[in-house]
Design a protein around this motif. Structure first.
Motif, PDB file in Angstrom:
ATOM      1  N   GLY A 139       0.796  -1.223   0.000  1.00 21.87           N
ATOM      2  CA  GLY A 139       0.000   0.000   0.000  1.00 21.87           C
ATOM      3  C   GLY A 139       0.826   1.268   0.000  1.00 21.87           C
ATOM      4  N   ASP A 140       2.042   1.208   0.597  1.00 24.31           N
ATOM      5  CA  ASP A 140       2.875   2.414   0.642  1.00 24.31           C
ATOM      6  C   ASP A 140       3.774   2.549  -0.578  1.00 24.31           C
ATOM      7  OD1 ASP A 140       4.536   0.318   1.161  1.00 24.31           O
ATOM      8  OD2 ASP A 140       5.379   1.121   3.027  1.00 24.31           O
ATOM      9  N   ALA A 141       3.689   1.593  -1.531  1.00 26.24           N
ATOM     10  CA  ALA A 141       4.505   1.700  -2.743  1.00 26.24           C
ATOM     11  C   ALA A 141       3.995   2.810  -3.644  1.00 26.24           C
ATOM     12  CB  ALA A 141       4.513   0.373  -3.485  1.00 26.24           C
ATOM     13  N   GLN A 164       7.059   4.767  -2.858  1.00 25.64           N
ATOM     14  CA  GLN A 164       8.278   4.254  -2.240  1.00 25.64           C
ATOM     15  C   GLN A 164       8.779   3.117  -3.107  1.00 25.64           C
ATOM     16  OE1 GLN A 164       8.086   3.468   1.940  1.00 25.64           O
ATOM     17  NE2 GLN A 164       9.825   2.070   1.919  1.00 25.64           N
ATOM     18  N   ASP A 165       9.967   3.301  -3.663  1.00 31.48           N
ATOM     19  CA  ASP A 165      10.556   2.306  -4.548  1.00 31.48           C
ATOM     20  C   ASP A 165      11.237   1.232  -3.700  1.00 31.48           C
ATOM     21  OD1 ASP A 165      11.905   0.791  -6.389  1.00 31.48           O
ATOM     22  OD2 ASP A 165      12.717   2.485  -7.512  1.00 31.48           O
ATOM     23  N   ASP A 199      14.816   2.288  -2.495  1.00 31.02           N
ATOM     24  CA  ASP A 199      14.463   3.034  -1.273  1.00 31.02           C
ATOM     25  C   ASP A 199      14.233   4.510  -1.541  1.00 31.02           C
ATOM     26  OD1 ASP A 199      14.518   0.807   0.385  1.00 31.02           O
ATOM     27  OD2 ASP A 199      16.670   1.016   0.767  1.00 31.02           O
ATOM     28  N   ASP A 200      14.123   4.916  -2.814  1.00 34.10           N
ATOM     29  CA  ASP A 200      13.739   6.285  -3.115  1.00 34.10           C
ATOM     30  C   ASP A 200      12.283   6.488  -2.707  1.00 34.10           C
ATOM     31  OD1 ASP A 200      16.210   6.737  -4.143  1.00 34.10           O
ATOM     32  OD2 ASP A 200      15.596   6.761  -6.250  1.00 34.10           O
ATOM     33  N   THR A 201      11.978   7.658  -2.156  1.00 34.34           N
ATOM     34  CA  THR A 201      10.614   7.969  -1.735  1.00 34.34           C
ATOM     35  C   THR A 201      10.222   9.349  -2.231  1.00 34.34           C
ATOM     36  OG1 THR A 201      11.296   8.988   0.365  1.00 34.34           O
ATOM     37  CG2 THR A 201      10.898   6.602   0.366  1.00 34.34           C
ATOM     38  N   GLY A 202       8.944   9.577  -2.295  1.00 40.43           N
ATOM     39  CA  GLY A 202       8.451  10.886  -2.695  1.00 40.43           C
ATOM     40  C   GLY A 202       7.025  11.089  -2.242  1.00 40.43           C
ATOM     41  N   MET A 243       6.462  19.170  -2.276  1.00 41.93           N
ATOM     42  CA  MET A 243       7.053  17.885  -2.650  1.00 41.93           C
ATOM     43  C   MET A 243       8.241  17.613  -1.731  1.00 41.93           C
ATOM     44  SD  MET A 243       8.904  16.775  -6.243  1.00 41.93           S
ATOM     45  CE  MET A 243       7.525  17.415  -7.185  1.00 41.93           C
ATOM     46  N   ALA A 244       8.337  16.387  -1.253  1.00 44.87           N
ATOM     47  CA  ALA A 244       9.456  16.015  -0.395  1.00 44.87           C
ATOM     48  C   ALA A 244       9.770  14.549  -0.615  1.00 44.87           C
ATOM     49  CB  ALA A 244       9.134  16.281   1.073  1.00 44.87           C
ATOM     50  N   GLY A 245      11.025  14.178  -0.361  1.00 47.05           N
ATOM     51  CA  GLY A 245      11.386  12.779  -0.534  1.00 47.05           C
ATOM     52  C   GLY A 245      12.878  12.577  -0.424  1.00 47.05           C
ATOM     53  N   THR A 246      13.313  11.387  -0.846  1.00 48.03           N
ATOM     54  CA  THR A 246      14.732  11.059  -0.864  1.00 48.03           C
ATOM     55  C   THR A 246      15.088  10.487  -2.224  1.00 48.03           C
ATOM     56  OG1 THR A 246      14.282   8.851   0.024  1.00 48.03           O
ATOM     57  CG2 THR A 246      14.827  10.583   1.610  1.00 48.03           C
ATOM     58  N   SER A 247      16.273  10.801  -2.704  1.00 49.10           N
ATOM     59  CA  SER A 247      16.785  10.284  -3.964  1.00 49.10           C
ATOM     60  C   SER A 247      18.244   9.912  -3.772  1.00 49.10           C
ATOM     61  CB  SER A 247      16.643  11.340  -5.065  1.00 49.10           C
ATOM     62  OG  SER A 247      17.197  10.873  -6.284  1.00 49.10           O
ATOM     63  N   GLU A 248      18.556   8.654  -4.023  1.00 49.26           N
ATOM     64  CA  GLU A 248      19.911   8.135  -3.820  1.00 49.26           C
ATOM     65  C   GLU A 248      20.399   8.436  -2.409  1.00 49.26           C
ATOM     66  OE1 GLU A 248      22.326   9.711  -6.929  1.00 49.26           O
ATOM     67  OE2 GLU A 248      21.367   8.511  -8.489  1.00 49.26           O
TER      68      GLU A 248
END
Length: 507
Positions: free
Chosen positions: A160-162, A202-203, A207-210, A259-264
């Motif tokens: 569900g969180d993907a 969430q990948d 582990d990338d998220t947005g 927009m917020a998240g993590t990349s690499e």
């Protein structure tokens, strides 16, 4: 898949819209028959179990589906129960359940997938009036929503969180009038107090998220649409040649997105807001036009690499064009314009390259307005022609004339303005390396260039030798104007391939 969602949700809501009462009487069967005819005409398969009790016609398990061969997918929507109630005054009420499912399924990149979407509404009312040939729908709702309710890939449901998607509108009302003759003419108006949208992903592999949250207020739309009575929607060329056209204008009062998240492994955030704008578009067999504008826009970006936000703003940003799209031997007009007005950025960002504040920090503006004529040499609705263009050196069109009505570049204390008018000889492409030979004159004025060069030298961004080269070039291309630090230039292109700068030949 966004195309599927637009076409599917629009199939119910776009048809669930039409304007004020007429004198002729409508029956429930008239409305239901036209729904089936219209949706069938648009390429959907429609089915449902009909039953009649007094003035109420009930359609149980109304199913609307469509195969999308080019995407190897199928759209399917099931409305458990829809009611059509004759009111005794020649109008018909349409009732929908508070929620029903929609599904997009198919195969892509060797994987079978299924996307489940829930449609919901609160307090919706819809009244149809008029006659069989001239129906009017008036509708309103306290809220409408679309929510992603699961994604399955190769039989395995994603967590569900993907991926999560939720879009909603509040306090909406609209009206649409549909006149049925040789074609189907639709006039629509629509308003909504607000629109919200939330997306999160969430990948699991990286582990990338947005997460994206946004809203818009005071939405409004008005437009017209002509839908041919006989066409094949899978053949775009025939679709437009049969008479399809659309023209509409969407406006909003304000908007914001976070927009917020993590990349690499690195965190980031982006925030934006604006004080309204518009999006206008029109298309038919001959022309395509867009007109986009945003007012008082602000953007702030934060990354792990910088301990402070990067902030920019502009008072107005716009982009519009109108171009011919039909292959023709005739020369046709086109237009293009864009502007970034009163662009500013934060002092923190300025200080990264100008800590001593040597450069003026006045708002910057860039604007261009141009018109011209061209000949379209290919049919953009023909997939084979587009594919051939990609694989060859063929040109999609010929430029025959170009008029620069306005050119303005104003930033860091310098200002460039200009105008120009040119024609192009497409039979002579040797003079300018494959481009058609231009004939015409451009007039330019540059103010503050020497002062800017002096400041750049003082900042160490430009060397003395580079500055000397730039000044020599300006001396070759321009002459001093009446005002201090002003240069004027008249650049002329002649039919025999010469280029003159203020009467002096430079080519």
């Amino acid at each position: 898949m966004s195309v599927f969602l637009r076409r599917s949700c629009g199939a119910v809501l776009a048809y669930a819209v039409i304007t004020q009462g007429a004198l002729a009487d409508l029956t429930s069967q008239d409305v239901w028959n036209d729904w089936k005819a219209y949706l069938g005409q648009m390429g959907y398969t429609v089915s449902g179990s009909e039953s009649v009790a007094g003035d109420v016609t009930t359609i149980a398990d109304m199913t609307v589906s469509m195969d999308i061969p080019e995407e190897d997918a199928t759209f399917r929507m099931v409305v458990p129960e829809m009611t059509l109630t004759e009111n005794g005054d020649g109008t018909v009420n349409i009732g929908f359940p508070e929620s029903f499912p929609m599904t997009v399924s198919g195969e892509g990149e060797g994987e079978e997938f299924s996307v489940n979407i829930d449609y919901s509404q609160t307090g919706m009312t819809m009244v149809v009036s008029g006659s069989k040939e001239d129906m009017t729908y008036d509708y309103s709702a306290d809220a409408l929503g679309i929510k992603l309710n699961g994604v399955t890939v190769d039989g395995e449901e994603m967590p569900g969180d993907a991926l999560a998607v939720n879009v909603g509108m509040t306090d909406l009302s609209g009206s649409s009038r549909m006149k049925i003759g040789e074609n189907r003419d639709v006039d629509q108006t629509f308003t909504a107090a607000g629109l919200t949208y939330d997306l999160a992903f969430q990948d699991p592999e990286s582990d990338d998220t947005g997460k994206i949250d946004g809203s818009m207020s005071d939405l409004a739309f008005e437009g017209t649409n002509v839908i041919p009575s006989d066409f094949d929607i899978s053949d775009p060329e025939a679709f437009y040649k049969a008479g399809f056209s659309f023209s509409g204008l969407f406006t909003y009062g304000s908007g914001q997105t976070a927009m917020a998240g993590t990349s690499e492994g690195e965190a980031f955030s982006v925030g934006s807001e604006s004080q309204g704008g518009k999006f206008g578009a029109s298309i038919d067999a001959e022309r395509l036009a867009y007109d986009i504008e945003q007012n008082s826009a602000k953007v702030a970006v934060t990354t792990a690499d910088l301990p402070f936000p990067i902030e920019i703003a502009m008072e107005n940003a716009g982009f519009k064009f109108e171009i011919p799209i039909q292959e023709s031997e005739e020369i046709q007009p086109f237009g293009f314009a864009m502007n970034l007005t009163d662009f500013t950025m934060s002092d923190v960002l300025w200080s990264m390259f100008d800590p001593a504040e040597a450069l003026p920090r006045d708002p910057a503006t860039i604007a261009l307005d141009a018109t011209g004529t061209a000949k379209v040499l290919m049919n953009i609705f023909d997939p084979a022609a587009v594919e051939e263009l990609d694989a060859s050196e063929l040109e999609p069109g010929e430029l025959h004339s170009l008029k620069i009505n306005e050119l303005l570049v104003s930033l860091v204390g310098a200002k460039l303005t200009g105008e120009g008018d040119f024609t192009f000889d497409n039979t002579n492409t040797e003079e300018f390396g494959g481009m058609p030979t231009p004939t015409g004159v451009a007039k330019l004025t540059l103010v503050g260039a020497n002062a800017l060069i002096d400041k750049l030298i003082g900042m160490g961004l430009v060397s003395d030798s580079d500055a000397m080269g730039a000044r020599m070039m300006m001396g070759l291309m321009a002459v001093p104007g009446d005002a201090p630090d002003t240069l004027n230039s008249e650049i002329e292109f002649t039919a025999d391939g010469q280029i003159l700068a203020n009467g002096q030949r430079i080519k």
